[in-house]
Enzyme design. Structure first.
Site, PDB file in Angstrom:
ATOM      1  CG  ASP A  18      -6.172  -5.497   2.548  1.00 54.84           C
ATOM      2  OD1 ASP A  18      -6.549  -6.510   2.695  1.00 54.84           O
ATOM      3  OD2 ASP A  18      -6.105  -4.802   1.342  1.00 54.84           O
ATOM      4  CG  HIS A  22      -4.383  -0.854  -0.760  1.00 53.83           C
ATOM      5  ND1 HIS A  22      -4.077  -0.984   0.504  1.00 53.83           N
ATOM      6  CD2 HIS A  22      -4.944  -2.127  -1.089  1.00 53.83           C
ATOM      7  CE1 HIS A  22      -4.593  -2.049   0.939  1.00 53.83           C
ATOM      8  NE2 HIS A  22      -5.064  -2.789   0.318  1.00 53.83           N
ATOM      9  CB  SER A  68      -1.082  -0.199   1.297  1.00 49.77           C
ATOM     10  OG  SER A  68      -1.887   1.006   1.227  1.00 49.77           O
TER      11      SER A  68
END
Length: 209
Positions: free
Chosen positions: A149, A56, A29
């Site tokens: 996540d 992401h 991310s």
């Protein structure tokens, strides 16, 4: 630290895993473009597994990831398409605003199910589906990021017998994601990015004759 100094948590050297891995899933991310800009160009044309990546990115605009990375990589780089067969030695990026999963075949599958950890694509969704299909033939990597996540997904890969790799939190641009993954359980390799690249190269090499 050089390649000969790297050991897994069970005391195995990376080359012990050669030829076992059919696919690699990677989640990243915040700080991800920089991390991938270091990692992906190091993979040789002979890298054998498919590499499936969730980064992401904002859902409201087209992804430029293929444009960014294709010129820098020896491997073919593409945006994942629904129902596409998974090809060895290919890098697949999850498209914005779609979950990327692995289905029987193996094939790729895209979904617009609800976001997970406020993210679509979700690292957990990819890792859990890939663990189900590949089992012990899967390797999973968690790099820098600012949410949790991937923690549950990495645990699923570990439970299925796959190889797990995590960027050492203290070396990550954002340590939250790797730290959350490690809080769920140990990983086979916890290393700075440069050493993770060495391990990944060994995992992707052909078996010794």
């Amino acid at each position: 630290m050089n390649g000969t100094d790297i050991l897994s948590s069970s005391g195995l050297r990376p080359e012990a895993f050669r030829g076992r891995v059919s696919a690699v899933v990677l989640g990243v991310s915040a700080g991800g473009v920089e991390a991938l800009s270091f990692l992906l160009p190091l993979l040789p044309r002979t890298f054998r597994p498919a590499l499936l990546i969730v980064l992401h990115i904002p859902p409201e605009r087209p992804s430029l990831l293929v444009d960014i990375f294709a010129p820098r990589c020896a491997l073919p780089v593409r945006e994942a398409q629904d129902k596409e067969p998974v090809k060895p030695g290919t890098v697949y990026f999850a498209p914005p605003d779609y979950h990327l999963m692995v289905d029987t075949g193996p094939t790729l599958s895209l979904s617009v199910d609800e976001p997970v950890h406020y993210s679509r694509p979700s690292i957990d969704v990819l890792f859990e589906s890939a663990a189900y299909i590949y089992g012990a033939r899967l390797a999973a990597i968690i790099l820098t990021g600012a949410n949790e996540d991937g923690a549950r997904g990495l645990a699923a890969v570990r439970a299925a017998g796959g190889v797990t790799l995590v960027q050492s939190p203290e070396t990550a641009h954002m340590p939250v994601m790797p730290a959350a993954a490690l809080a769920q359980g140990p990983a086979d390799f916890v290393l700075p990015l440069a050493q993770l690249a060495q391990v990944l190269g060994e995992l992707g090499a052909a078996s010794k004759a």
